[in-house]
Write an enzyme that holds these catalytic residues in place. Sequence first.
Site, PDB file in Angstrom:
ATOM      1  N   ASP A 125      32.549  15.355  -4.705  1.00  0.00           N
ATOM      2  CA  ASP A 125      31.607  15.998  -3.802  1.00  0.00           C
ATOM      3  C   ASP A 125      30.204  15.461  -4.067  1.00  0.00           C
ATOM      4  OD1 ASP A 125      31.181  17.642  -1.656  1.00  0.00           O
ATOM      5  OD2 ASP A 125      30.726  19.398  -2.871  1.00  0.00           O
ATOM      6  N   HIS A 144      18.998  20.119   2.066  1.00  0.00           N
ATOM      7  CA  HIS A 144      19.810  20.978   1.203  1.00  0.00           C
ATOM      8  C   HIS A 144      19.434  20.792  -0.264  1.00  0.00           C
ATOM      9  CE1 HIS A 144      23.289  23.067  -0.511  1.00  0.00           C
ATOM     10  NE2 HIS A 144      23.526  21.990  -1.234  1.00  0.00           N
ATOM     11  N   GLU A 146      29.954  25.928   2.011  1.00  0.00           N
ATOM     12  CA  GLU A 146      29.167  24.705   2.172  1.00  0.00           C
ATOM     13  C   GLU A 146      29.745  23.917   3.336  1.00  0.00           C
ATOM     14  OE1 GLU A 146      28.756  22.613  -1.585  1.00  0.00           O
ATOM     15  OE2 GLU A 146      27.028  23.859  -2.105  1.00  0.00           O
ATOM     16  N   GLU A 198      30.351  20.762   5.200  1.00  0.00           N
ATOM     17  CA  GLU A 198      30.381  19.348   4.854  1.00  0.00           C
ATOM     18  C   GLU A 198      31.367  18.589   5.743  1.00  0.00           C
ATOM     19  OE1 GLU A 198      30.857  18.368   0.734  1.00  0.00           O
ATOM     20  OE2 GLU A 198      30.071  20.283   0.013  1.00  0.00           O
ATOM     21  N   ASP A 216      33.234  23.610   1.119  1.00  0.00           N
ATOM     22  CA  ASP A 216      33.334  23.669  -0.339  1.00  0.00           C
ATOM     23  C   ASP A 216      32.837  25.037  -0.805  1.00  0.00           C
ATOM     24  OD1 ASP A 216      34.041  22.391  -2.750  1.00  0.00           O
ATOM     25  OD2 ASP A 216      31.931  22.083  -3.209  1.00  0.00           O
ATOM     26  N   ARG A 275      27.972  31.118  -6.396  1.00  0.00           N
ATOM     27  CA  ARG A 275      26.622  30.741  -6.848  1.00  0.00           C
ATOM     28  C   ARG A 275      26.219  31.371  -8.170  1.00  0.00           C
ATOM     29  NH1 ARG A 275      26.107  26.243  -3.926  1.00  0.00           N
ATOM     30  NH2 ARG A 275      26.098  26.641  -1.685  1.00  0.00           N
ATOM     31  N   GLN A 296      28.042  29.527 -10.819  1.00  0.00           N
ATOM     32  CA  GLN A 296      27.422  28.196 -10.890  1.00  0.00           C
ATOM     33  C   GLN A 296      26.141  28.222 -11.718  1.00  0.00           C
ATOM     34  OE1 GLN A 296      26.847  26.482  -7.002  1.00  0.00           O
ATOM     35  NE2 GLN A 296      25.827  24.649  -7.752  1.00  0.00           N
ATOM     36  N   TYR A 333      26.429  25.638 -14.973  1.00  0.00           N
ATOM     37  CA  TYR A 333      26.344  24.259 -14.477  1.00  0.00           C
ATOM     38  C   TYR A 333      25.472  23.320 -15.300  1.00  0.00           C
ATOM     39  CZ  TYR A 333      21.719  23.978 -12.277  1.00  0.00           C
ATOM     40  OH  TYR A 333      20.381  23.892 -12.053  1.00  0.00           O
ATOM     41  N   LYS A 382      33.153  25.873  -8.266  1.00  0.00           N
ATOM     42  CA  LYS A 382      33.610  25.059  -7.138  1.00  0.00           C
ATOM     43  C   LYS A 382      35.118  24.912  -7.121  1.00  0.00           C
ATOM     44  CE  LYS A 382      29.434  23.587  -5.805  1.00  0.00           C
ATOM     45  NZ  LYS A 382      28.971  23.528  -4.407  1.00  0.00           N
ATOM     46  N   THR A 439      38.656  24.602  -1.654  1.00  0.00           N
ATOM     47  CA  THR A 439      37.905  23.757  -0.734  1.00  0.00           C
ATOM     48  C   THR A 439      38.780  23.623   0.508  1.00  0.00           C
ATOM     49  OG1 THR A 439      36.875  22.540  -2.557  1.00  0.00           O
ATOM     50  CG2 THR A 439      36.877  21.466  -0.391  1.00  0.00           C
ATOM     51  N   GLU A 476      20.853  28.808   1.075  1.00  0.00           N
ATOM     52  CA  GLU A 476      19.629  28.337   1.702  1.00  0.00           C
ATOM     53  C   GLU A 476      19.174  29.280   2.803  1.00  0.00           C
ATOM     54  OE1 GLU A 476      21.647  24.304   2.205  1.00  0.00           O
ATOM     55  OE2 GLU A 476      19.572  23.970   2.784  1.00  0.00           O
TER      56      GLU A 476
END
Lengths: 403, 403
Positions: free
Chosen positions: A121, A128, A192, A194, A226, A230, A233, A237, A246, A250, A351
């Site tokens: 990914d 973003h 997400e 994508e 995806d 959060r 994460q 991360y 993650k 997916t 976001e």
Amino acid sequence: MTHQIPRSQVAAANDPSCDFPLQNLPYGVFSKGGAGPRCGVAIGDKVLDLAACESLGLIDAGGTFAAPQLNGFIARGRAEWDRTRARLTELLAEDGPRELPLVAMADVTLHLPICVTEFTDFYASKNHAFNVGVLFRGPENALPAQWTHMPIGYNGRASSVVVSGTDIRRPMGQVKGEAGPEWTACRRLDLELELGAIVGADSVMGQRIGVDQAEEMIFGYVLLNDWSARDIQAWEYQPLGPFQAKALGTTISPWIVTQAALEPFRSEGAPRDNDLLPYLHEDRPGFYDMTLGWTMNGQQMACTNYTVMYWSSAQQLAHHAVSGCPMRVGDLLGTGTISGPAPDQTGALLEMTQGGKVPVTVNGAPRTFIEDGDEVGLFGFAQGDGFRVGFGPCTGRILPAQP
Amino acid sequence: MTHQIPRSQVAAANDPSCDFPLQNLPYGVFSKGGAGPRCGVAIGDKVLDLAACESLGLIDAGGTFAAPQLNGFIARGRAEWDRTRARLTELLAEDGPRELPLVAMADVTLHLPICVTEFTDFYASKNHAFNVGVLFRGPENALPAQWTHMPIGYNGRASSVVVSGTDIRRPMGQVKGEAGPEWTACRRLDLELELGAIVGADSVMGQRIGVDQAEEMIFGYVLLNDWSARDIQAWEYQPLGPFQAKALGTTISPWIVTQAALEPFRSEGAPRDNDLLPYLHEDRPGFYDMTLGWTMNGQQMACTNYTVMYWSSAQQLAHHAVSGCPMRVGDLLGTGTISGPAPDQTGALLEMTQGGKVPVTVNGAPRTFIEDGDEVGLFGFAQGDGFRVGFGPCTGRILPAQP
């Protein structure tokens, strides 16, 4: 002179709002009744059974269409992709042969179109990357120093890639608590938006791939959601990147739209901030003028265009092999979240709601992150003159966590 | 009463310094002459041809030993692993049947023992995490806040995992220059001394794995050298983790030492700094008293013990599935670099040379990082009373970069 749009013998394919006209011909894997999964192509409201076409002698792909994934067909190479596309266009045209093995889309079950070899990914939308960077690290450190010099990416987990329509379980996990970690169901579950590029050829370990060669290696694209936890994460991360945040799932669309179908929509991406090292230089623009967006529980939440992106899938693939990493047929490369500059152009709730601080309204109810039972759908299509090349649905519903 | 060590009919297996006594019986994949790769087991200076054993009716594994990787056998499950080990112990014992299909180790080519489904690398030695953290982020931020609460890991690239003896190409790549990125051959090429745990059972997406269950799922271990381009890593790895710095190659030993063979050496790991969340609690110690070290161009550089580690492979596997990520037969979980506290106990040159500041001497010549032509070898064994359970060699030589 009137522009003549090629028409299909499948009436629904000629509807200008249909995702699957004769110009598209996306590949997938389907099953019907007790028969095992095999390869097919979407046309209007029907699926052409490619395994049956081979049995009937209408097409030749070396028997690969009888497999429950497209990897074998894809591995046959670009010349075969082109030849097969030309033949399918003949067969499904208005004046093509009747009595093709077409089945109603409504009657089939769609499966993962490929065995996903490995999943990577990326992080290729500057909007973003900046927006999320501000939320995780503050405005000073938002965009990493190398961001405009290389397509940043990380290896994801192929085993958790599922096809549209698969329920996704809200994960349990560690989040940062007042004094050390807290064990909880994820409270900041996100999507997400994508695209996923599907690698269609192997490369050799220890050898780099040029961007032009990389583009030749891409078979096609899927929509890709995806799902992201959060809060998990944020705690996990650093320093080695996202991991379990993650890995809950997916979701990809069942239909692979080929590069050939998207070719008429080729377009520039976002303007560059600096020159690139030669290994990332592309001779022609690597993006497509393609509308992309997402819905929650049927309500459209955001809509943007693929051309907002900074790094193309070909550049990402070239970078992926820069250290000599061998790439394989069936590798799936997520573009990273696709976001335009405005909130209603963002591909993630993180976001859109500014990290949960500004709720949005979904069918009259407030949302910061995804709640149990919510269904998120992605959509995407390139708009032609009187037709559109689309992906069909890419949806997933969230199940409650299992404590 | 004298402790009686079981002896093998293969004389070399009874040498106390041999890695492959009757107590070991590691699995691998070999070929000889024109015949295709098939599964075998190492005993002394010989390989027992398991495919031939099946043909001769000496053993039954459902035909899986004729495959060019062990995944099929491993997928048959723990009861089958135990049954096969017991049968192999009978066959290869001093009083076992003669005329077994044994071939000389010197005459065979060894291959990757498994098809690596996915590869994950962890970061489970506190000494290593702290030392490297100081070099990358300074002493204040050396050990990430969550480090003692979860096994930190990242997904690596399965396609670049190769078997011992495969040459590794020094990568080209981006490093941080005076004004933006510089294109160069890697200048800080390093090794990482690790073990790799091989997952031997699938798990279900959306379901967690308990630590005890995780341990039952581990088939065995290999030595693992996760070659690392430190200068590429420093420029690329924030915020999404290492990517191309770790994609040049990962070398594993050809022989998988089973959990059963290591069981007599079970041991505690490093002391815990804090309580763990219940999903990471293990009822019995998850480590083995096992000597591990590495050589460069034949000179021993460092030697430590697996018991320095903080997180066991079972804990890593449990954490890997905490978000519901499905695990698969053939998944390879690197432990992370194994380092003791002293420089001559470190599993990477980055630590041993303090980021290249303090050269070490290899056969009289100074080294900070790996030079072209250097050969790095890993070794590892558990010392029993009169025998040892070892891995055999795990080597790789560095080829010059291709600019």
